[in-house]
Design an enzyme around this catalytic site. Sequence first.
Site, mmCIF file in Angstrom:
data_model
loop_
_atom_site.group_PDB
_atom_site.id
_atom_site.type_symbol
_atom_site.label_atom_id
_atom_site.label_comp_id
_atom_site.label_asym_id
_atom_site.label_seq_id
_atom_site.Cartn_x
_atom_site.Cartn_y
_atom_site.Cartn_z
ATOM 1 N N LYS A 68 95.891 -4.144 -48.129
ATOM 2 C CA LYS A 68 97.249 -4.477 -48.581
ATOM 3 C C LYS A 68 98.148 -3.259 -48.781
ATOM 4 O O LYS A 68 99.363 -3.361 -48.662
ATOM 5 C CB LYS A 68 97.191 -5.295 -49.874
ATOM 6 C CG LYS A 68 96.684 -6.714 -49.660
ATOM 7 C CD LYS A 68 96.769 -7.514 -50.940
ATOM 8 C CE LYS A 68 96.158 -8.888 -50.742
ATOM 9 N NZ LYS A 68 96.363 -9.769 -51.893
ATOM 10 N N ASP A 105 102.165 -12.795 -53.186
ATOM 11 C CA ASP A 105 101.141 -13.017 -54.215
ATOM 12 C C ASP A 105 101.760 -13.356 -55.575
ATOM 13 O O ASP A 105 101.314 -14.280 -56.259
ATOM 14 C CB ASP A 105 100.246 -11.777 -54.369
ATOM 15 C CG ASP A 105 99.258 -11.644 -53.225
ATOM 16 O OD1 ASP A 105 98.881 -12.673 -52.650
ATOM 17 O OD2 ASP A 105 98.861 -10.505 -52.912
ATOM 18 N N ALA A 131 95.085 -2.777 -63.803
ATOM 19 C CA ALA A 131 96.323 -2.073 -63.446
ATOM 20 C C ALA A 131 96.209 -1.506 -62.040
ATOM 21 O O ALA A 131 96.762 -0.451 -61.729
ATOM 22 C CB ALA A 131 96.615 -0.974 -64.463
ATOM 23 N N ALA A 134 96.335 -5.411 -57.362
ATOM 24 C CA ALA A 134 96.497 -6.848 -57.625
ATOM 25 C C ALA A 134 97.377 -7.061 -58.857
ATOM 26 O O ALA A 134 98.259 -7.920 -58.879
ATOM 27 C CB ALA A 134 95.135 -7.496 -57.818
HETATM 28 P P1 ATR Z 1 92.867 -4.131 -56.560
HETATM 29 O O1 ATR Z 1 93.711 -3.871 -55.365
HETATM 30 O O2 ATR Z 1 91.847 -5.237 -56.373
HETATM 31 O O3 ATR Z 1 93.657 -4.310 -57.807
HETATM 32 P P2 ATR Z 1 92.207 -1.445 -57.440
HETATM 33 O O4 ATR Z 1 93.593 -0.971 -57.177
HETATM 34 O O5 ATR Z 1 91.051 -0.593 -57.081
HETATM 35 O O6 ATR Z 1 91.918 -2.828 -56.718
HETATM 36 O O7 ATR Z 1 92.119 -1.828 -59.001
HETATM 37 C C1 ATR Z 1 90.953 -2.311 -59.576
HETATM 38 C C2 ATR Z 1 91.236 -2.705 -61.019
HETATM 39 O O8 ATR Z 1 90.040 -3.265 -61.598
HETATM 40 C C3 ATR Z 1 91.624 -1.555 -61.905
HETATM 41 O O9 ATR Z 1 92.448 -2.035 -62.949
HETATM 42 C C4 ATR Z 1 90.256 -1.093 -62.452
HETATM 43 O O10 ATR Z 1 90.322 -0.381 -63.673
HETATM 44 P P3 ATR Z 1 90.602 1.216 -63.662
HETATM 45 O O11 ATR Z 1 92.019 1.410 -63.232
HETATM 46 O O12 ATR Z 1 90.350 1.656 -65.061
HETATM 47 O O13 ATR Z 1 89.625 1.777 -62.656
HETATM 48 C C5 ATR Z 1 89.627 -2.448 -62.695
HETATM 49 N N1 ATR Z 1 88.151 -2.407 -62.720
HETATM 50 C C6 ATR Z 1 87.320 -2.393 -61.651
HETATM 51 N N2 ATR Z 1 86.026 -2.401 -62.063
HETATM 52 C C7 ATR Z 1 86.048 -2.422 -63.433
HETATM 53 C C8 ATR Z 1 85.047 -2.467 -64.453
HETATM 54 N N3 ATR Z 1 83.730 -2.473 -64.155
HETATM 55 N N4 ATR Z 1 85.450 -2.478 -65.742
HETATM 56 C C9 ATR Z 1 86.769 -2.490 -66.049
HETATM 57 N N5 ATR Z 1 87.764 -2.469 -65.137
HETATM 58 C C10 ATR Z 1 87.415 -2.446 -63.847
#
Ligand code: ATR
Length: 278
Positions: A68, A105, A131, A134
């Site tokens: 995306k 979305d 954050a 998505a």
């Molecule tokens: P997407 O496009 O799916 O949003 P991304 O930009 O990589 O993917 O964001 C993933 C989100 O899930 C982030 O908010 C991430 O938190 P961080 O910014 O602190 O990394 C969160 N996330 C992923 N795995 C996590 C976990 N095990 N515990 C808490 N937050 C998680």
Amino acid sequence: MSEPDKYAVIGHPINHSKSPVIHKLFGEQTGENISYEAIDLPTEELHAGITRFIALGGRGLNVTVPHKQDVIELMDSMTLRAEVAGAVNTITKLEDGSLQGDNTDGIGLVTDLTANLGLDIENMRILVLGAGGAARGILASLAEIRPDELMCANRRLERALEIRDELADIGRISARSFEELTDEEAEVGVFDLVINATSAGLEGNVAPFPENIVTAETLCYDLSYSMRETPFVTWAKEHGCKQAVQGWGMLVEQAAESFYIWRDIRPDTTDVRAKLPT
Ligand code: ATR
């Protein structure tokens, strides 16, 4: 009958995508002569794959994980909402042959929350968990509606602060780390709606969310969806929420919005939603 107009969804992996079924049903319902396939494109083939699809007569694409953000540099123009979201889920070949990136979305989620679930989100206290990409897309659409409170909480506070500042012109968002949510002095209060926009569930685990964010008044909404209950939905039910739903409705509504952009006809989503799990 003439050749159908070609559409597709691109992602990696893509084999579980429901978009081909959804768009086929929309096509049948509206009488639009379209074809819609799922194309698996690893990142290194993204550019060539899109160029090939368009060269072979493709009219539009949906974009899903993990592309995306990567497709943005391949767009000739972007709609404002895609620009704000920093992500593209819908590509349209315009009449002059150029490619426009859009993002449906956020509007898809808002339509599911308001039209399908009947929520009055303007008068709600809403917490978005996550954050990343998505979260960014849906926060912009929610901020526009100016709910009573819109909070973004993330494991890494700095990413939540960044989104808060970037979207400040659209609407007020407060930012917290998960730890700050549990801090009694922070007095975060009761949330009417908690939306999981983290990718934690994709690995089959639920993130260590603070337990105090869910009460018997809270509707929990997971942007993820699965044929089985998602980890966040299970977690929310275990913590006594009022209701917990997966993002199937958002999936259908964002697809309907893409269909509308491409075909200028808005499909009725009722029948399609009834065919999917709840
Ligand atoms: P997407 O496009 O799916 O949003 P991304 O930009 O990589 O993917 O964001 C993933 C989100 O899930 C982030 O908010 C991430 O938190 P961080 O910014 O602190 O990394 C969160 N996330 C992923 N795995 C996590 C976990 N095990 N515990 C808490 N937050 C998680």
